[in-house]
Write a protein that holds these residues in place. Structure first.
Motif, PDB file in Angstrom:
ATOM      1  N   TYR A 176      -3.820  -4.847 -26.268  1.00 25.11           N
ATOM      2  CA  TYR A 176      -5.032  -4.594 -25.711  1.00 25.11           C
ATOM      3  C   TYR A 176      -4.736  -3.669 -24.580  1.00 25.11           C
ATOM      4  CZ  TYR A 176      -8.461  -6.005 -22.247  1.00 25.11           C
ATOM      5  OH  TYR A 176      -9.426  -5.961 -21.241  1.00 25.11           O
ATOM      6  N   SER A 177      -3.849  -3.949 -23.772  1.00 24.07           N
ATOM      7  CA  SER A 177      -3.440  -3.052 -22.584  1.00 24.07           C
ATOM      8  C   SER A 177      -3.435  -1.634 -23.096  1.00 24.07           C
ATOM      9  CB  SER A 177      -2.370  -3.472 -21.679  1.00 24.07           C
ATOM     10  OG  SER A 177      -2.387  -4.840 -21.552  1.00 24.07           O
ATOM     11  N   LEU A 178      -2.736  -1.339 -24.168  1.00 24.84           N
ATOM     12  CA  LEU A 178      -2.613  -0.012 -24.528  1.00 24.84           C
ATOM     13  C   LEU A 178      -3.940   0.614 -25.142  1.00 24.84           C
ATOM     14  CD1 LEU A 178      -0.106   1.756 -25.160  1.00 24.84           C
ATOM     15  CD2 LEU A 178      -0.446   1.274 -27.468  1.00 24.84           C
ATOM     16  N   ILE A 179      -4.824   0.072 -25.490  1.00 21.75           N
ATOM     17  CA  ILE A 179      -6.134   0.464 -25.927  1.00 21.75           C
ATOM     18  C   ILE A 179      -7.123   0.511 -24.989  1.00 21.75           C
ATOM     19  CG2 ILE A 179      -8.135   0.039 -27.376  1.00 21.75           C
ATOM     20  CD1 ILE A 179      -6.097  -1.707 -29.374  1.00 21.75           C
ATOM     21  N   ALA A 180      -7.076  -0.540 -24.160  1.00 23.54           N
ATOM     22  CA  ALA A 180      -7.826  -0.646 -22.835  1.00 23.54           C
ATOM     23  C   ALA A 180      -7.647   0.340 -21.782  1.00 23.54           C
ATOM     24  CB  ALA A 180      -8.402  -1.859 -22.784  1.00 23.54           C
ATOM     25  N   LYS A 181      -6.353   0.779 -21.936  1.00 23.34           N
ATOM     26  CA  LYS A 181      -5.632   1.598 -20.585  1.00 23.34           C
ATOM     27  C   LYS A 181      -5.498   0.520 -19.422  1.00 23.34           C
ATOM     28  CE  LYS A 181      -6.635   5.975 -22.335  1.00 23.34           C
ATOM     29  NZ  LYS A 181      -7.547   6.972 -22.169  1.00 23.34           N
ATOM     30  N   LYS A 182      -5.108  -0.682 -19.699  1.00 22.34           N
ATOM     31  CA  LYS A 182      -4.765  -1.701 -18.284  1.00 22.34           C
ATOM     32  C   LYS A 182      -3.442  -1.470 -17.872  1.00 22.34           C
ATOM     33  CE  LYS A 182      -8.783  -3.738 -18.771  1.00 22.34           C
ATOM     34  NZ  LYS A 182      -9.802  -3.794 -17.724  1.00 22.34           N
ATOM     35  N   ARG A 183      -3.284  -1.025 -16.703  1.00 24.12           N
ATOM     36  CA  ARG A 183      -2.088  -0.711 -16.238  1.00 24.12           C
ATOM     37  C   ARG A 183      -1.431  -2.132 -15.576  1.00 24.12           C
ATOM     38  NH1 ARG A 183      -1.021   4.482 -15.391  1.00 24.12           N
ATOM     39  NH2 ARG A 183       0.268   4.048 -13.415  1.00 24.12           N
ATOM     40  N   TRP A 184       0.055  -2.144 -15.159  1.00 21.84           N
ATOM     41  CA  TRP A 184       0.552  -3.071 -14.590  1.00 21.84           C
ATOM     42  C   TRP A 184       0.137  -3.381 -13.300  1.00 21.84           C
ATOM     43  CZ3 TRP A 184       4.778  -6.619 -16.163  1.00 21.84           C
ATOM     44  CH2 TRP A 184       5.139  -6.466 -17.432  1.00 21.84           C
ATOM     45  N   THR A 185       0.186  -2.271 -12.668  1.00 26.42           N
ATOM     46  CA  THR A 185      -0.037  -2.015 -10.996  1.00 26.42           C
ATOM     47  C   THR A 185      -1.364  -1.104 -10.910  1.00 26.42           C
ATOM     48  OG1 THR A 185       1.402  -0.366 -10.808  1.00 26.42           O
ATOM     49  CG2 THR A 185       2.034  -2.765 -10.467  1.00 26.42           C
ATOM     50  N   VAL A 186      -1.965  -1.295  -9.619  1.00 20.90           N
ATOM     51  CA  VAL A 186      -2.933  -0.386  -9.119  1.00 20.90           C
ATOM     52  C   VAL A 186      -2.608  -0.036  -7.653  1.00 20.90           C
ATOM     53  CG1 VAL A 186      -5.063  -0.822 -11.031  1.00 20.90           C
ATOM     54  CG2 VAL A 186      -4.723  -2.207  -8.651  1.00 20.90           C
ATOM     55  N   ASN A 187      -2.957   1.163  -7.095  1.00 21.86           N
ATOM     56  CA  ASN A 187      -2.820   1.474  -5.783  1.00 21.86           C
ATOM     57  C   ASN A 187      -3.956   0.568  -5.013  1.00 21.86           C
ATOM     58  OD1 ASN A 187      -0.935   3.459  -6.029  1.00 21.86           O
ATOM     59  ND2 ASN A 187      -2.487   4.897  -6.383  1.00 21.86           N
ATOM     60  N   ARG A 188      -3.465  -0.113  -4.090  1.00 22.75           N
ATOM     61  CA  ARG A 188      -4.108  -1.139  -3.253  1.00 22.75           C
ATOM     62  C   ARG A 188      -5.074  -0.215  -2.597  1.00 22.75           C
ATOM     63  NH1 ARG A 188      -1.555  -5.951  -2.030  1.00 22.75           N
ATOM     64  NH2 ARG A 188       0.521  -6.165  -2.622  1.00 22.75           N
ATOM     65  N   GLN A 189      -5.141   1.075  -2.291  1.00 18.90           N
ATOM     66  CA  GLN A 189      -6.199   1.805  -1.674  1.00 18.90           C
ATOM     67  C   GLN A 189      -7.300   2.093  -2.642  1.00 18.90           C
ATOM     68  OE1 GLN A 189      -6.638   2.411   1.522  1.00 18.90           O
ATOM     69  NE2 GLN A 189      -4.837   1.664   2.016  1.00 18.90           N
ATOM     70  N   ASP A 190      -6.904   2.400  -3.966  1.00 20.62           N
ATOM     71  CA  ASP A 190      -7.811   2.696  -5.169  1.00 20.62           C
ATOM     72  C   ASP A 190      -8.640   1.492  -5.300  1.00 20.62           C
ATOM     73  OD1 ASP A 190      -6.833   5.177  -5.119  1.00 20.62           O
ATOM     74  OD2 ASP A 190      -5.685   4.872  -6.882  1.00 20.62           O
ATOM     75  N   LYS A 191      -8.109   0.343  -5.228  1.00 20.45           N
ATOM     76  CA  LYS A 191      -8.410  -0.997  -5.598  1.00 20.45           C
ATOM     77  C   LYS A 191      -9.851  -1.285  -4.797  1.00 20.45           C
ATOM     78  CE  LYS A 191      -7.670  -5.724  -7.464  1.00 20.45           C
ATOM     79  NZ  LYS A 191      -8.963  -6.114  -6.977  1.00 20.45           N
ATOM     80  N   ILE A 192      -9.453  -1.078  -3.337  1.00 16.31           N
ATOM     81  CA  ILE A 192     -10.334  -1.244  -2.279  1.00 16.31           C
ATOM     82  C   ILE A 192     -11.651  -0.533  -2.543  1.00 16.31           C
ATOM     83  CG2 ILE A 192     -10.700  -1.130   0.343  1.00 16.31           C
ATOM     84  CD1 ILE A 192      -7.795  -1.883   0.540  1.00 16.31           C
ATOM     85  N   LYS A 193     -11.112   0.821  -2.728  1.00 16.60           N
ATOM     86  CA  LYS A 193     -12.354   1.773  -3.019  1.00 16.60           C
ATOM     87  C   LYS A 193     -13.239   1.392  -4.194  1.00 16.60           C
ATOM     88  CE  LYS A 193     -10.630   6.082  -2.213  1.00 16.60           C
ATOM     89  NZ  LYS A 193      -9.927   7.190  -2.721  1.00 16.60           N
ATOM     90  N   ASN A 194     -12.481   1.118  -5.252  1.00 16.47           N
ATOM     91  CA  ASN A 194     -13.478   0.822  -6.626  1.00 16.47           C
ATOM     92  C   ASN A 194     -14.211  -0.602  -6.296  1.00 16.47           C
ATOM     93  OD1 ASN A 194     -12.479   2.760  -7.890  1.00 16.47           O
ATOM     94  ND2 ASN A 194     -10.833   1.643  -9.089  1.00 16.47           N
ATOM     95  N   ASP A 195     -13.546  -1.470  -5.433  1.00 19.33           N
ATOM     96  CA  ASP A 195     -14.492  -2.764  -5.127  1.00 19.33           C
ATOM     97  C   ASP A 195     -15.440  -2.503  -4.400  1.00 19.33           C
ATOM     98  OD1 ASP A 195     -12.541  -4.104  -6.602  1.00 19.33           O
ATOM     99  OD2 ASP A 195     -11.273  -4.966  -5.065  1.00 19.33           O
ATOM    100  N   SER A 196     -15.301  -1.524  -3.311  1.00 19.11           N
ATOM    101  CA  SER A 196     -16.458  -1.477  -2.454  1.00 19.11           C
ATOM    102  C   SER A 196     -17.614  -0.571  -3.176  1.00 19.11           C
ATOM    103  CB  SER A 196     -15.957  -0.584  -1.253  1.00 19.11           C
ATOM    104  OG  SER A 196     -15.400   0.715  -1.514  1.00 19.11           O
ATOM    105  N   GLN A 197     -17.312   0.318  -4.204  1.00 18.00           N
ATOM    106  CA  GLN A 197     -18.002   0.967  -5.018  1.00 18.00           C
ATOM    107  C   GLN A 197     -18.879   0.217  -5.529  1.00 18.00           C
ATOM    108  OE1 GLN A 197     -15.916   4.150  -6.935  1.00 18.00           O
ATOM    109  NE2 GLN A 197     -15.991   5.589  -5.120  1.00 18.00           N
ATOM    110  N   ASN A 198     -18.275  -0.600  -6.282  1.00 15.34           N
ATOM    111  CA  ASN A 198     -18.820  -1.863  -7.223  1.00 15.34           C
ATOM    112  C   ASN A 198     -19.916  -2.493  -6.558  1.00 15.34           C
ATOM    113  OD1 ASN A 198     -17.312  -0.581  -9.334  1.00 15.34           O
ATOM    114  ND2 ASN A 198     -15.802  -2.197  -9.083  1.00 15.34           N
ATOM    115  N   ASN A 199     -19.428  -3.095  -5.390  1.00 13.37           N
ATOM    116  CA  ASN A 199     -20.263  -3.755  -4.599  1.00 13.37           C
ATOM    117  C   ASN A 199     -21.453  -3.045  -3.840  1.00 13.37           C
ATOM    118  OD1 ASN A 199     -18.639  -5.927  -5.049  1.00 13.37           O
ATOM    119  ND2 ASN A 199     -17.338  -5.901  -3.060  1.00 13.37           N
ATOM    120  N   GLY A 200     -21.288  -1.986  -3.507  1.00 14.08           N
ATOM    121  CA  GLY A 200     -22.164  -1.135  -2.809  1.00 14.08           C
ATOM    122  C   GLY A 200     -23.219  -0.627  -3.809  1.00 14.08           C
TER     123      GLY A 200
END
Lengths: 318, 165
Positions: B141-165
């Motif tokens: 599933y991770s291979l197909i859905a391109k789910k990674r083990w880790t994400v950059n903390r900064q990227d995650k904050i950016k993505n979360d704020s974009q999703n919320n905004g």
């Protein structure tokens, strides 16, 4: 430096490394639980007359454990899967079957120009570290603390791995019985494996195994392994005999003492399916168990590799 | 000495290689490869030899322990500040931890004089099997859905704020 290593991160890394190294030490630190001595049988082959009283007693005592297969058997896929049906041949006594867990192997051995008949009661050797038990993929084969190994007919799927890994290929299969019938009878499993369970239920009640009790010649005796080995050496010295089972497959709980060498018995015997040889047998479980030390070292190597990367990165940044 | 980037690459391939042989030799503990003709394929005959698959499984476990120790140490020394484990990462870590613990107990059981209760052995065998199926399923599933083990903390904050905004 793109990824600055703070003291906090370094301490965390060191703590993780310490935990990993400590965890790796678990292997070495683990110790066997104190257990009761394993029960061992000693068989004086010079006494056995092949009267088969033990074989009859075994059949009588264990009749209620024998398979009662449902017929017709399920069609099995692929077609190469062998059907093993002994239910119509329950009277066979000259080999091991699911209905005959003990038989007498008779061998005429020529030693120094003299022909000697040796009768050997053959059944499961009840190894000290039995591969049939340790390598069973479902835990259907078990070893009790008293050293008896037993295949649980309610759980066994009849895959016959126990027979394949046994140095003497002792267990025998009966198709059409057991748990596999309730799961995927055509695609997985093939019955139940059967072998001597050293009358574990009689022993639990303080009785002797049926074969020992029935023997009119006192061929067998049973007791703690160290005592039986001591007796075996005394007996071997008395009759100028030979010992089998003390070291075979890392040690078994069936010790034979014979007046003739076992390699001579082996050469003179006719072996085949259900008629196991008494050949030399190396410790089956040793090769894998001996690399356990590497399992303790591996995490340390992993930590060292990561530390090397840290060192390299630090050098690059300064 | 290898560069840090090369070390990451080597460890990744070593992880995949180890998991591949662990899975193959692990399934080889069951008598299925001969029955289903897989061991008849040239070069795969060893899959039907139980002592060989058993030994290879132990070797795989040794390698996996080394690789896991490397990743754990590397994560806390190098990446903890900047990278965060994803749900996928947490899940796979938990599954591998479960496989390691159950595998460790099964190895202990294989020594002479070690007696685990029969029920516990069955539980461990089934646990080990179910966990590896989960790892395989989730890995796919991770291979197909391109789910990674880790994400950059900064990227995650950016993505979360974009999703919320």
């Amino acid at each position: 430096m793109s990824e600055m290593i703070s003291r906090r991160a370094f301490l965390k890394g060191s703590a993780a490394a310490a935990c990993t190294v400590a965890a790796s030490g678990l292997t070495a630190a683990a110790a066997p639980a104190p257990s009761e001595p394993q029960l061992c049988t000693l068989l004086d082959l010079s006494k056995c007359t092949a009267c088969e009283e033990c074989v009859d007693a075994c059949k009588e005592a264990n009749a209620d454990k024998y398979p009662q297969p449902e017929k017709p058997f399920p069609q099995m896929y692929p077609a190469r899967v062998p059907v093993a049906d002994w239910s119509e041949k329950q009277g066979i006594q000259d080999r091991l079957t699911p209905y005959n867990w003990l038989y007498i192997q008779t061998v005429d051995v020529e030693v120094d120009g003299e022909e000697i008949e040796v009768n050997i009661p053959r059944r499961c050797m009840h190894c000290v570290n039995p591969p049939c038990v340790k390598l069973c993929p479902w835990g259907a084969a078990r070893q009790f603390k008293n050293g008896i190994s037993r295949i649980d007919s309610d759980i066994c799927l009849g895959g016959s791995k126990c027979k394949a890994v046994c140095p003497w290929h002792i267990p025998e299969r009966q198709t059409g019985v057991g748990l596999y019938l309730d799961i995927l009878p055509s695609l997985a499993g093939n019955g139940v494996m059967y072998k001597c369970d050293r009358c574990y239920n009689r022993i639990a009640q303080g009785e002797l195994p049926a074969c020992i009790e029935a023997c009119p010649e006192d061929v067998q005796q049973i007791g703690p392994r160290n005592e039986m080995i001591e007796k075996a050496h005394i007996l071997a010295k008395e009759i100028d005999g030979y010992i089998y089972g003390e070291t075979e497959n890392g040690g078994t709980n069936t010790i034979y003492v014979s007046p003739v060498p076992f390699d001579a018995i082996n050469k003179a015997s006719e072996y085949g399916k259900g008629r196991p040889p008494l050949k030399p047998a190396a410790d089956s479980m040793a090769s894998a168990n001996n690399i356990i030390t590497a399992m303790a070292i591996a995490p340390i190597a992993g930590v060292a590799f990561a530390a090397g990367k840290l060192f390299k990165q630090t050098q690059k940044d300064t | 000495m290898t560069t840090p980037a090369k070390a990451d690459s080597v460890s990744r391939y070593l992880y995949l290689f180890t998991v591949f042989f662990l899975v193959l030799s692990g399934f080889g503990q069951m008598p299925i490869f001969k029955r289903y003709y897989i061991a008849d394929i040239p070069g795969l005959g060893w899959l039907a030899k139980f002592y060989i698959t058993h030994y290879i499984h132990y070797l795989g476990a040794i390698l996996l322990l080394g690789v896991c120790a490397y990743y754990i140490t590397d994560y806390f020394m190098f990446n903890f500040k900047n990278k965060k484990l994803t749900f996928s990462g947490y899940f796979k870590t938990a599954v591998i931890a479960g496989l390691t613990v159950s595998g460790f107990l099964l190895i202990i059981k294989n020594f002479a004089d070690y007696h685990l209760p029969g029920g516990l052995i069955i539980f461990l065998d089934l646990c080990h099997l179910i966990l590896v199926m989960l790892l395989l399923g989730f890995g796919l599933y991770s291979l197909i859905a391109k789910k990674r083990w880790t994400v950059n903390r900064q990227d995650k904050i950016k993505n979360d704020s974009q999703n919320n905004g």
